[in-house]
Design an enzyme around this catalytic site. Structure first.
Site, short mmCIF file in Angstrom:
data_model
loop_
_atom_site.label_atom_id
_atom_site.label_comp_id
_atom_site.label_asym_id
_atom_site.label_seq_id
_atom_site.Cartn_x
_atom_site.Cartn_y
_atom_site.Cartn_z
N LYS A 44 -8.65 -13.17 -11.96
CA LYS A 44 -7.80 -14.32 -12.30
C LYS A 44 -6.56 -14.32 -11.42
O LYS A 44 -6.13 -13.25 -10.94
CB LYS A 44 -7.35 -14.22 -13.76
CG LYS A 44 -8.43 -14.58 -14.77
CD LYS A 44 -7.87 -14.59 -16.18
CE LYS A 44 -8.94 -14.82 -17.22
NZ LYS A 44 -9.53 -16.17 -17.18
N ARG B 62 -19.24 -15.31 -22.56
CA ARG B 62 -20.59 -15.79 -22.89
C ARG B 62 -21.63 -14.69 -22.71
O ARG B 62 -22.65 -14.69 -23.39
CB ARG B 62 -20.92 -17.04 -22.04
CG ARG B 62 -20.92 -16.80 -20.57
CD ARG B 62 -20.87 -18.09 -19.75
NE ARG B 62 -19.54 -18.70 -19.75
CZ ARG B 62 -19.23 -19.83 -19.15
NH1 ARG B 62 -20.16 -20.52 -18.50
NH2 ARG B 62 -18.00 -20.32 -19.18
N1 BES Z 1 -11.04 -16.11 -21.57
C1 BES Z 1 -11.29 -17.12 -20.61
C2 BES Z 1 -11.04 -18.54 -21.14
C3 BES Z 1 -9.61 -18.86 -21.45
C4 BES Z 1 -8.81 -19.41 -20.47
C5 BES Z 1 -9.11 -18.69 -22.72
C6 BES Z 1 -7.50 -19.73 -20.75
C7 BES Z 1 -7.81 -19.03 -23.00
C8 BES Z 1 -7.00 -19.54 -22.02
C9 BES Z 1 -12.74 -17.07 -20.13
O1 BES Z 1 -13.31 -15.81 -20.13
C10 BES Z 1 -12.75 -17.57 -18.73
O2 BES Z 1 -12.14 -16.97 -17.92
N2 BES Z 1 -13.43 -18.68 -18.52
C11 BES Z 1 -13.50 -19.28 -17.25
C12 BES Z 1 -14.91 -19.76 -17.05
C13 BES Z 1 -15.21 -20.16 -15.63
C14 BES Z 1 -15.19 -18.95 -14.71
C15 BES Z 1 -16.57 -20.80 -15.61
C16 BES Z 1 -12.53 -20.44 -17.20
O3 BES Z 1 -12.31 -21.09 -18.23
O4 BES Z 1 -11.93 -20.67 -16.16
ZN ZN Z 2 -12.91 -14.75 -18.29
#
Ligand code: BES
Ligand code: ZN
Ligand code: ZN
Length: 478
Positions: A253, A327
């Site tokens: 991230k 997921r």
């Molecule tokens: N935990 C995150 C989702 C999230 C983002 C929760 C911001 C709360 C606040 C999840 O694991 C994630 O990183 N999802 C990605 C998915 C993408 C890589 C398809 C996302 O939402 O960017």
């Molecule tokens: Zn994630």
């Protein structure tokens, strides 16, 4: 905060401060009308005016007078009352139905998390006393009020329990510590508790979940809590995403997006809070709570984009982004839960996608699944419990976006839109045919955590899911 109910009219109750809600219409007839208007008080929603010489705190309330406005106003008023030096506050009922939201306002609004402060500042106010009397002088049935008080306190305190867990740092609340916490809950609430460590997960062939945790110094745990009353009316399975930290893994991230990712365990914490409340309310339902507690980190041993993982149900998953890890964990935990418990309903809670926030805004839980009636019933339960819920619809075209050329399914969509739904459609691959109509997926990415106060919430975890689900269970599983 101690919340009490007295079988006495408000005037006879002794307390340091009296709280009164006033609409602009009521302001016209208020005994301190002059004083209040001199202070600039117009009875706007949540506008406060303290008349200390009269030991009175007046809180404005919108003419509409909905439950939501009362809950929020009570939270605002209690925070103000906590900033004074008074030790007790009294308030009258404002009808039996409204009693619940006022208690929620007190318990949720007075919540403070100061574990990481070297000098916590506890408030002087420790007692809120409600009179059995309505604000119009009529009185309510005391037994009915007492029942509302006890039930509401259990649910609101369980919500604060969830907030406390979510607010703990990733180094304090590791997967192992989550398991220890679950074990303590099992002891105090007489629940069954089973924990799987890495060996157990390997034995169960939960390689999707194991892969996500592989890069971390804190190995994963699967938590299974069970509440089993005699002759239950229904069997419910709750599954929670418990990412104690989500760095994104090798698909790292950005620095700013990583901050707050301790909250990625909020789904797991929520199902622990739910089973806590359910057992304390002694509901006549058998409940199983499963948490996939994992940390998503980088290391030479971390799982990679390009890996293909085999989930517990035998399906293969092409990993194209290690940040879509929730997921993968849920795929295995859902598989394990369905293999171990034949339930009437299967609900999962996860801070799954940033896309859910893009779709619904930062306050609303995304509700997804195949059963339209069931989803609608949750939208209603959410509304009456004071949680915003919005439905995000599946369609067969979106389902094609997670096809993989290499494996059975891909962990990310090939298109950048509709990410909350494609994530849910990914989970659908791990829901057995006979469970499809019993399943609802809740994306709490936006609703589970806040960095600025709104409604009854302050900075940190909100406890999203608890009030909505308890409301639904008490209505639908009687
Ligand atoms: N935990 C995150 C989702 C999230 C983002 C929760 C911001 C709360 C606040 C999840 O694991 C994630 O990183 N999802 C990605 C998915 C993408 C890589 C398809 C996302 O939402 O960017
Ligand atoms: Zn994630
Ligand atoms: Zn995540």
């Amino acid at each position: 905060m101690n919340v009490k109910l007295y079988n006495q009219p408000l005037d006879l109750i002794s307390a340091d401060l009296t709280l009164e809600f006033v609409t602009s219409e009521q302001l016209e007839f208020h005994p301190y009308k002059e004083l209040l208007s001199q202070a600039g008080f117009k009875a706007e929603q949540e506008q406060l005016c303290a008349l200390h010489e009269h030991r009175l705190l007046v809180c404005g309330i919108d003419k509409e007078k909905s439950d939501e406005l009362y809950r929020s106003a009570m939270a605002t008023a209690i925070k103000a009352a906590m900033s004074y030096a008074y030790t007790s506050l009294k308030c009258s009922q404002y009808t039996l139905e409204r009693f619940r939201v006022l208690i929620e306002g007190v318990v949720l609004g007075s919540y403070k998390f100061e574990s990481y402060k070297s000098e916590p500042k506890p408030s002087k106010l420790t007692e809120v006393i409600f009179s059995h009397e309505n604000n119009d002088g009529s009185s309510n049935d005391f037994d009915a009020l007492e029942t509302v008080l006890n039930q509401t306190l259990i649910i609101a305190k369980a919500t604060n329990y969830v907030r406390n867990l979510v607010n703990q740092t990733p180094d304090d609340m590791t997967p192992q510590q989550m398991a220890v916490t679950a074990d303590a809950l099992a002891t105090s609430n007489n629940l069954e508790c089973t924990i799987l460590d890495v060996n157990g997960l390997e034995y169960e062939k939960m390689f999707a979940m194991l892969s996500v945790g592989r890069g971390s110094a804190h190995p994963p745990r699967l938590i299974h809590l069970a509440y089993k009353p005699e002759n239950p009316k229904k069997v419910i399975t709750l599954v929670g995403k418990g990412l104690t930290y989500d760095s994104g893994g090798l698909s790292l991230k950005a620095a700013t997006s990583m901050v707050t990712m301790k909250m990625d365990k909020a789904g797991g914490c929520a199902v622990m809070g739910m089973i806590k409340a359910i057992s304390e309310l002694e509901l006549d339902i058998e409940v199983h709570a499963f948490v996939g507690a994992v940390e998503n980190m980088i290391s030479g041993n971390a799982y990679k984009p390009d890996d293909v993982l085999r989930a517990k149900n035998g399906k293969t998953i092409e990993v194209r982004n290690t940040d879509a890890e929730g997921r993968l964990v849920l795929a295995d935990v859902l598989g394990y839960a369905q293999e171990n418990v034949k339930a009437d309903y299967l609900f999962d809670y996860a801070t799954l996608t940033g896309a859910c926030m893009v779709a619904l805004g930062p306050y609303t839980t995304g509700v997804m699944g195949h059963n339209e009636d069931l989803k609608h019933s949750f939208i209603q339960a959410g509304a009456s419990a004071g949680e915003y819920c919005g439905m995000l619809p599946f369609n067969r075209h979106l389902k094609k976006l997670i096809k993989s050329d290499l494996a059975d399914v891909c962990n990310v969509s090939s298109k950048p839109y509709g990410g909350a739904i494609t994530a849910a459609l990914f989970l659908d691959n791990f829901i057995d045919e006979d469970v499809k109509d019993k399943w609802v997926h809740f994306d709490i990415a936006g609703s589970a955590y806040t960095e600025s106060a709104w409604d009854v919430h302050t900075y940190g975890g909100t406890g999203a899911g608890v009030r909505m689900t308890l409301n639904w269970l008490m209505e639908h599983c009687r």
